[in-house]
Design a protein around this motif. Structure first.
Motif, PDB file in Angstrom:
ATOM      1  N   LEU A  95      21.574 -19.902 -15.887  1.00  0.00           N
ATOM      2  CA  LEU A  95      22.242 -20.690 -16.182  1.00  0.00           C
ATOM      3  C   LEU A  95      23.467 -19.749 -14.761  1.00  0.00           C
ATOM      4  N   ASP A  96      23.447 -18.375 -14.874  1.00  0.00           N
ATOM      5  CA  ASP A  96      24.515 -17.680 -14.340  1.00  0.00           C
ATOM      6  C   ASP A  96      23.665 -17.802 -12.763  1.00  0.00           C
ATOM      7  N   LEU A  97      22.027 -17.415 -12.776  1.00  0.00           N
ATOM      8  CA  LEU A  97      21.615 -17.176 -11.437  1.00  0.00           C
ATOM      9  C   LEU A  97      22.128 -18.561 -10.342  1.00  0.00           C
ATOM     10  N   ILE A  98      21.803 -19.898 -11.262  1.00  0.00           N
ATOM     11  CA  ILE A  98      22.337 -20.932 -10.419  1.00  0.00           C
ATOM     12  C   ILE A  98      23.650 -20.704 -10.110  1.00  0.00           C
ATOM     13  N   CYS A  99      24.670 -20.214 -10.973  1.00  0.00           N
ATOM     14  CA  CYS A  99      26.092 -20.489 -10.179  1.00  0.00           C
ATOM     15  C   CYS A  99      26.419 -19.862  -8.943  1.00  0.00           C
ATOM     16  N   ARG A 100      25.989 -18.488  -9.363  1.00  0.00           N
ATOM     17  CA  ARG A 100      25.812 -17.212  -8.345  1.00  0.00           C
ATOM     18  C   ARG A 100      25.190 -18.025  -6.818  1.00  0.00           C
ATOM     19  N   LYS A 101      24.249 -18.809  -6.966  1.00  0.00           N
ATOM     20  CA  LYS A 101      23.666 -19.236  -5.529  1.00  0.00           C
ATOM     21  C   LYS A 101      24.393 -20.460  -5.524  1.00  0.00           C
ATOM     22  N   LEU A 102      25.184 -21.159  -6.218  1.00  0.00           N
ATOM     23  CA  LEU A 102      25.688 -22.041  -5.419  1.00  0.00           C
ATOM     24  C   LEU A 102      27.091 -21.310  -5.346  1.00  0.00           C
ATOM     25  N   GLY A 103      27.573 -20.221  -5.292  1.00  0.00           N
ATOM     26  CA  GLY A 103      28.693 -19.469  -5.069  1.00  0.00           C
ATOM     27  C   GLY A 103      30.241 -20.194  -5.588  1.00  0.00           C
ATOM     28  N   LEU A 104      30.419 -20.637  -7.108  1.00  0.00           N
ATOM     29  CA  LEU A 104      30.904 -20.951  -7.411  1.00  0.00           C
ATOM     30  C   LEU A 104      32.637 -20.412  -8.220  1.00  0.00           C
ATOM     31  N   GLU A 105      33.341 -20.871  -7.461  1.00  0.00           N
ATOM     32  CA  GLU A 105      34.616 -20.452  -7.672  1.00  0.00           C
ATOM     33  C   GLU A 105      35.350 -20.776  -8.446  1.00  0.00           C
ATOM     34  N   GLU A 106      36.861 -20.745  -9.019  1.00  0.00           N
ATOM     35  CA  GLU A 106      37.048 -21.226 -10.153  1.00  0.00           C
ATOM     36  C   GLU A 106      37.987 -22.627  -9.224  1.00  0.00           C
ATOM     37  N   GLY A 107      38.377 -23.604  -9.950  1.00  0.00           N
ATOM     38  CA  GLY A 107      38.777 -24.903  -9.044  1.00  0.00           C
ATOM     39  C   GLY A 107      38.043 -25.617  -8.246  1.00  0.00           C
ATOM     40  N   GLN A 108      37.082 -25.355  -7.940  1.00  0.00           N
ATOM     41  CA  GLN A 108      35.926 -25.652  -6.978  1.00  0.00           C
ATOM     42  C   GLN A 108      35.871 -27.294  -8.228  1.00  0.00           C
ATOM     43  N   ARG A 109      34.978 -28.489  -7.374  1.00  0.00           N
ATOM     44  CA  ARG A 109      34.106 -29.497  -8.105  1.00  0.00           C
ATOM     45  C   ARG A 109      32.465 -29.269  -8.302  1.00  0.00           C
ATOM     46  N   LEU A 110      32.162 -29.342  -9.486  1.00  0.00           N
ATOM     47  CA  LEU A 110      30.708 -29.422 -10.211  1.00  0.00           C
ATOM     48  C   LEU A 110      29.849 -31.043  -9.988  1.00  0.00           C
ATOM     49  N   LEU A 111      28.829 -31.012  -9.394  1.00  0.00           N
ATOM     50  CA  LEU A 111      28.189 -32.447 -10.523  1.00  0.00           C
ATOM     51  C   LEU A 111      27.059 -31.776 -10.446  1.00  0.00           C
ATOM     52  N   ASP A 112      26.992 -32.157 -11.787  1.00  0.00           N
ATOM     53  CA  ASP A 112      24.994 -31.433 -12.198  1.00  0.00           C
ATOM     54  C   ASP A 112      24.578 -32.940 -12.706  1.00  0.00           C
ATOM     55  N   VAL A 113      23.278 -33.094 -11.686  1.00  0.00           N
ATOM     56  CA  VAL A 113      22.654 -33.862 -11.675  1.00  0.00           C
ATOM     57  C   VAL A 113      21.999 -33.795 -13.467  1.00  0.00           C
ATOM     58  N   GLY A 114      21.257 -35.154 -14.123  1.00  0.00           N
ATOM     59  CA  GLY A 114      20.056 -34.681 -15.098  1.00  0.00           C
ATOM     60  C   GLY A 114      21.296 -33.269 -16.115  1.00  0.00           C
ATOM     61  N   CYS A 115      22.151 -33.622 -16.458  1.00  0.00           N
ATOM     62  CA  CYS A 115      22.363 -32.593 -16.872  1.00  0.00           C
ATOM     63  C   CYS A 115      22.220 -32.481 -18.518  1.00  0.00           C
ATOM     64  N   GLY A 116      21.632 -33.417 -18.874  1.00  0.00           N
ATOM     65  CA  GLY A 116      20.816 -32.783 -20.454  1.00  0.00           C
ATOM     66  C   GLY A 116      22.121 -32.927 -21.152  1.00  0.00           C
ATOM     67  N   TRP A 117      22.078 -31.582 -21.928  1.00  0.00           N
ATOM     68  CA  TRP A 117      22.978 -31.324 -23.380  1.00  0.00           C
ATOM     69  C   TRP A 117      24.158 -31.409 -22.829  1.00  0.00           C
ATOM     70  N   GLY A 118      24.376 -30.730 -22.134  1.00  0.00           N
ATOM     71  CA  GLY A 118      25.330 -30.343 -20.974  1.00  0.00           C
ATOM     72  C   GLY A 118      25.588 -28.449 -20.972  1.00  0.00           C
ATOM     73  N   SER A 119      24.258 -28.279 -21.033  1.00  0.00           N
ATOM     74  CA  SER A 119      24.428 -25.845 -21.338  1.00  0.00           C
ATOM     75  C   SER A 119      24.899 -26.308 -19.962  1.00  0.00           C
TER      76      SER A 119
END
Length: 436
Positions: free
Chosen positions: A192-216
Motif C-alpha cells: 500500500l505504501d509503495l502505491i502511495c509513493r508511486k502516485l506521489g500522494l500529498e496532503e490535501g490531494q483527492r484519491l479515487l480507489d477503484v475496487g476498494c475492497g474492505w477499504g485498506s
C-alpha cells in the motif's frame, strides 16, 4: 468392484497416454500408484459420474468442490504433478493434448475406457452441480447488473471468512515482500505504501480507489498521507465493512465509500487513481472504456496506478479460453489480458505509461500465506461459508500460487500519467525514485 484403484489407474493411463505420477485411492479402500507420492482420493463413485458427464476441468472442479475427490498429501506437490500431466504436458505426435482427451471421452479410440468408467460409476444419472457453482449467466458480458452479480458471487461470502484468510490487513491483492520471511501484514503495508509513493500522494490531494475492497488502501492513504479519498466497490458487504473501519479510525470526514461502478462516477479532477486487482473484472471488450473513463476522471498531471494480474500472450489470441473452474466457482466473467494489451489500452486512452514493475513472485508468496491461513482455521472457515466454498478457495489459491511460480500468469503495477499539453508530467527525473 474389487480393486477399483487399479482399474482407475489403468483407465487413466490409457486415456492420457502416460503413467500417473500420483497414487489413487478408491472408495473400496484399494490403492494403486507410486509409493510415497501424493494420493488422489476418489471418495465415491459419484466422482466418476461427474467426470463422465462433464469431462475435463469442470467435472474435476465439481468433484473437488462437492468433496467427491480429495488430495491426501502435499496439495502443492499433487497439483504440480497433475498440472504437468493434464494441462501442460506437450501432446505426442499424432495424439491430442491430454486435456482435450478428457473433454471428449466419446472419441472412438477411448470409447472402451469410457464404457469401463461408466460401469465403475454404477449409474448413468448425472449428479447435480454443487451449490457453490455460479448460476448460468445470460445476456451481454460486463453490463452494470451482470458485473454487480459477478462481484457479489465472489466477495459477498462473509467478511468473517475473509478475515481468516487475509488476516488483519484485509488486503485481497498481491503483497510486496522484502523477503520471504517477512510477515503478511508487513508485506501488505509495504504494498500500500509503495502505491502511495508511486502516485506521489500529498496532503490535501483527492484519491479515487477503484475496487476498494474492505477499504485498506483509502485508509492507509488518508492516515499516512493526509489525502481525501473516495473508494468504490460493487460489494455491499465490503462497503459496510470499510465504512465501519473508517469510522473506527476517525477518518469519516476524509474518506467516502460508495457502492458504485466505475462507469457511474461523475466526479472529476482527482489527483490520483489506484486500481488494485480490479481490472481483471473489467473484461477485454470493455478495457478501452475502462481506460478512457479513468483518464477522464483525472486532472491533467494526475497519476494512475493500475495493479493487475496478466496472462502470457498466446500465438493465437482468438483461442483464449477462460478456465471453467475459475469462471464457475471463483471469478465469474473474469478475463486476463497480456500486460502489453493493458499498456496499449492505457496509451490509446491518452495516458503516458511511465513505469511497469513486475511482481510475479510476490503473488506466489502471498497466495501461499493465504492458503496457510485458511488451512489453519479450516473448521471455522467451513462453518462461516460452507465446506464446498472453503474447498474452492483452497484449490484456487494453491493452484494460482503454482501458476505464478511457473510464469503461466503474472502481476504488474503500471504507473501512468495524464500528461498535460505542456508535457510537464511531474514525474521525478530518476526512475523509481519512490524506492528511496
Amino acid at each position: 468392484m474389487a480393486d477399483a484403484a487399479a482399474r482407475l489407474t489403468k483407465l487413466a493411463e490409457e486415456v492420457l497416454g502416460a503413467g500417473l505420477p500420483v497414487r489413487i485411492r478408491a472408495w473400496d479402500r484399494s490403492e494403486s500408484g507410486p509409493p510415497g507420492a501424493p494420493t488422489l482420493v476418489f471418495r465415491n463413485r459419484r466422482a466418476l459420474r461427474r467426470l463422465l458427464f462433464k469431462p475435463g476441468e469442470l467435472g474435476l472442479a465439481r468433484a473437488w468442490v462437492a468433496g467427491d475427490i480429495d488430495i491426501d498429501g502435499d496439495l502443492y506437490e499433487a497439483l504440480d504433478l497433475l498440472a504437468g500431466l493434464i494441462w501442460e504436458r506437450p501432446a505426442a505426435p499424432g495424439r491430442p493434448r491430454p486435456a482435450a482427451v478428457l473433454r471428449s471421452l466419446a472419441r472412438p479410440e477411448i470409447r472402451a475406457a469410457a464404457k469401463e468408467l461408466l460401469l465403475l460409476a454404477g449409474t448413468p444419472v448425472p449428479p447435480a452441480p454443487p451449490a457453490e457453482e455460479a448460476r448460468k449467466r445470460r445476456g451481454p458480458l460486463h453490463t452494470l447488473l451482470r458485473d454487480k452479480d459477478a462481484i457479489s458471487h465472489h466477495y459477498d461470502v462473509g467478511n468473517d471468512f475473509y478475515e481468516l484468510v487475509l488476516g488483519p490487513s484485509m488486503v485481497y491483492s498481491c503483497a510486496y515482500w522484502e523477503s520471504p520471511d517477512a510477515t503478511l501484514e508487513d508485506a501488505q503495508r509495504d504494498k500500500l505504501d509503495l502505491i502511495c509513493r508511486k502516485l506521489g500522494l500529498e496532503e490535501g490531494q483527492r484519491l479515487l480507489d477503484v475496487g476498494c475492497g474492505w477499504g485498506s488502501m483509502v485508509l492507509h492513504a488518508a492516515r499516512e498521507y493526509g489525502v481525501r479519498a473516495v473508494g468504490i466497490t460493487l460489494s455491499e458487504e465490503q462497503a459496510a465493512y470499510a465504512r465501519k473501519r473508517i469510522a473506527d479510525a476517525g477518518l469519516a470526514d476524509r474518506v467516502e465509500i460508495r457502492v458504485q461502478d466505475y462507469r457511474e462516477i461523475k466526479d472529476e479532477g482527482f489527483d490520483a487513481i489506484s486500481s488494485i486487482g480490479m481490472a481483471e473484472h473489467v473484461g477485454q471488450d470493455r478495457y478501452a472504456e475502462y481506460a478512457s473513463a479513468l483518464y477522464a476522471l483525472l486532472r491533467p498531471g494526475g497519476r494512475l496506478l493500475n495493479h493487475q494480474i496478466a496472462r502470457r500472450p498466446l500465438p493465437d489470441e482468438e483461442a483464449y479460453r477462460v478456465d471453467e473452474f475459475i469462471d464457475r466457482y471463483v471469478f465469474p466473467d473474469g478475463e486476463l489480458a497480456p500486460v502489453g494489451r493493458t499498456t496499449g489500452a492505457l496509451e490509446d486512452a491518452g495516458f503516458e505509461v511511465r513505469d511497469v514493475e513486475v511482481i510475479r513472485e510476490h503473488y506466489a508468496l502471498t497466495l501461499r500465506r493465504w492458503v496457510a491461513n485458511l488451512e489453519k482455521h479450516w473448521d471455522r472457515a467451513a462453518r462461516l461459508t460452507s465446506p464446498g466454498r472453503a474447498r474452492v478457495w483452497r484449490l484456487y489459491m494453491a493452484a494460482s500460487a503454482l501458476s505464478f511460480e511457473r510464469n503461466r500468469i503474472g502481476v504488474n503495477q503500471v504507473l501512468a500519467v495524464r500528461t498535460p499539453d505542456s508535457g510537464a508530467s511531474g514525474m521525478p527525473l530518476r526512475a523509481r525514485a519512490w524506492q528511496g
